[in-house]
Design an enzyme around this catalytic site. Sequence first.
Site, PDB file in Angstrom:
ATOM      1  N   ARG A  78     -14.003  43.789  20.251  1.00  0.00           N
ATOM      2  CA  ARG A  78     -13.784  42.407  20.705  1.00  0.00           C
ATOM      3  C   ARG A  78     -14.041  42.399  22.205  1.00  0.00           C
ATOM      4  NH1 ARG A  78      -8.941  39.449  22.357  1.00  0.00           N
ATOM      5  NH2 ARG A  78      -9.125  37.220  21.867  1.00  0.00           N
ATOM      6  N   ASN A 154      -9.665  32.585  23.943  1.00  0.00           N
ATOM      7  CA  ASN A 154      -8.553  33.532  23.934  1.00  0.00           C
ATOM      8  C   ASN A 154      -7.238  32.830  24.259  1.00  0.00           C
ATOM      9  OD1 ASN A 154      -7.523  36.442  24.075  1.00  0.00           O
ATOM     10  ND2 ASN A 154      -6.887  35.643  26.063  1.00  0.00           N
ATOM     11  N   GLU A 155      -6.209  33.064  23.449  1.00  0.00           N
ATOM     12  CA  GLU A 155      -4.846  32.573  23.710  1.00  0.00           C
ATOM     13  C   GLU A 155      -4.882  31.182  24.342  1.00  0.00           C
ATOM     14  OE1 GLU A 155      -2.899  35.709  25.873  1.00  0.00           O
ATOM     15  OE2 GLU A 155      -3.224  37.167  24.267  1.00  0.00           O
ATOM     16  N   HIS A 221      -1.783  37.475  18.038  1.00  0.00           N
ATOM     17  CA  HIS A 221      -1.653  38.550  19.010  1.00  0.00           C
ATOM     18  C   HIS A 221      -0.202  39.009  19.008  1.00  0.00           C
ATOM     19  CE1 HIS A 221      -5.412  37.171  21.496  1.00  0.00           C
ATOM     20  NE2 HIS A 221      -5.676  37.390  20.224  1.00  0.00           N
ATOM     21  N   TYR A 223       2.616  41.078  20.675  1.00  0.00           N
ATOM     22  CA  TYR A 223       3.184  41.784  21.814  1.00  0.00           C
ATOM     23  C   TYR A 223       4.711  41.684  21.739  1.00  0.00           C
ATOM     24  CZ  TYR A 223      -1.576  42.127  23.638  1.00  0.00           C
ATOM     25  OH  TYR A 223      -2.904  42.413  23.806  1.00  0.00           O
ATOM     26  N   GLU A 250      -5.178  41.040  18.788  1.00  0.00           N
ATOM     27  CA  GLU A 250      -4.697  41.882  19.881  1.00  0.00           C
ATOM     28  C   GLU A 250      -3.303  42.372  19.529  1.00  0.00           C
ATOM     29  OE1 GLU A 250      -4.485  40.345  23.827  1.00  0.00           O
ATOM     30  OE2 GLU A 250      -6.490  39.453  23.778  1.00  0.00           O
ATOM     31  N   TRP A 279      -5.455  46.235  22.027  1.00  0.00           N
ATOM     32  CA  TRP A 279      -5.734  45.923  23.435  1.00  0.00           C
ATOM     33  C   TRP A 279      -5.286  47.093  24.289  1.00  0.00           C
ATOM     34  CZ3 TRP A 279      -8.024  41.747  25.863  1.00  0.00           C
ATOM     35  CH2 TRP A 279      -7.968  41.778  27.268  1.00  0.00           C
TER      36      TRP A 279
END
Length: 454
Positions: A78, A154-155, A221, A223, A250, A279
């Site tokens: 990516r 992205n995001e 994503h 996290y 991610e 990531w």
Amino acid sequence: MRRVLVAICAALLAATGAVLALGNPAYAATGLHVSGTDIYEANGAKFVMRGVNHAHTWYTSQTSSFANIKATGANTVRVVLSGGRWTANSASDVANVISLCKANKLICILEDHDTTGYGEDSAAYTLDQAANYWISLKSVLQGQEDYVAINIGNEPIGNTNPSQWTAATVAAVKKMRDNGFQHLLVIDAPNWGQDWQTVMRDNGQAVLDADAQHNTVLSIHMYSVYAQAATITSYLDAFKAKGWPLIIGEFGWQFDSSQVDDQTVLSEAVKRDIGYIGWSWSGNTDPILDLVLSFDVNQKTTWYHRLFDGVNGITATSKQATIYGTGGTTSPSPSQSASTSPSSSPSASPSQPAGKACTASYAISGSWPGGFQGDVKVTAGSSAITGWTVTWTYANGQKVSNAWSATVTSSGSTVTAKNVSYNGSLGAGASTSFGFLGSWTGTNPVPALSCTAV
């Protein structure tokens, strides 16, 4: 994820919502496409992403990263791009990125990072601006649908008014299709990609329905919100119940000692055949999420070993896209000057051997001063086999430095390659392949191969 990681004030996910309608029907796509909850290639082969994010827009000179990522066994990269929030990646640069992906037999997800944190970060672009960026690149993207997926933004929404995500994303998807894009589209969640307020989880159907080609996959994503196994499984269960396609676009392994439950991310993704992309390869301001330090493959981090090693890691679970065949040849990286033409050796025998046996052929698929990429195709004989070993001896001092889809060892000039867990069993006449990077000086002739099977 932004280059400088932000601290996210997040709550745990809310309870999973009620089961909604089934997912989108299959569409006869030009290349990579969604059917049900899965991604397929144009020939109908299922493709499960196993890969790495590469911060290309900030490190455009680090083109060797593509080969190094491939050497880990990854099948996807990516790639971070910018349309102007940072130094813009031009059409020629994006064309070069695509060539690097293809030369290294990687599926390429191109993402526009400009939209990161819109509504909370004043510098962020809108999804409409991101769509315009893709439209400006259309000349180098058309015809690449077998190799390239487009991650529109992205995001794209921060934690301020995340509900705006639905309408903005629907409009961006429609704009892409109205402008003739047939690529697989990847859609990131709001809340800096983490969807902790469940906007994507609760409204994803509107986005999927907006795509007249039914060729969109949603991306979460993972996290700091995903520190607990129960949070991870609850979120993934919700998408499974709804029948929606999802990848983990991610994720990291920690911001501090309590975050993230990366091993559950890996195991649950493997169990569910969900793609995952870690990531990131290198270049983070805080190197806690660097897989290698300073883009140096000899400086592998703890995160590298957590992502690539183990039964659920990339090396064990990644399978190369079939669009790249089972060996064959590819062009050398555009960033390197080719010094030899691709060549291949004939099989060890012109006919299929009887019993538990195999043949192997060797191809130099890319060459540059001091280095080359090789590919070996292994074919079973007239009976099925459960494992294989290929050996060869270099005559001119060549050396293998990295390999994927095989366990490769060297003793002096002799190289031995053994199958890995997922490609040892071959039906009669069936083939598989593995690849490697090597060094050479002087001349680089194709060696004779020996293949034995069990």
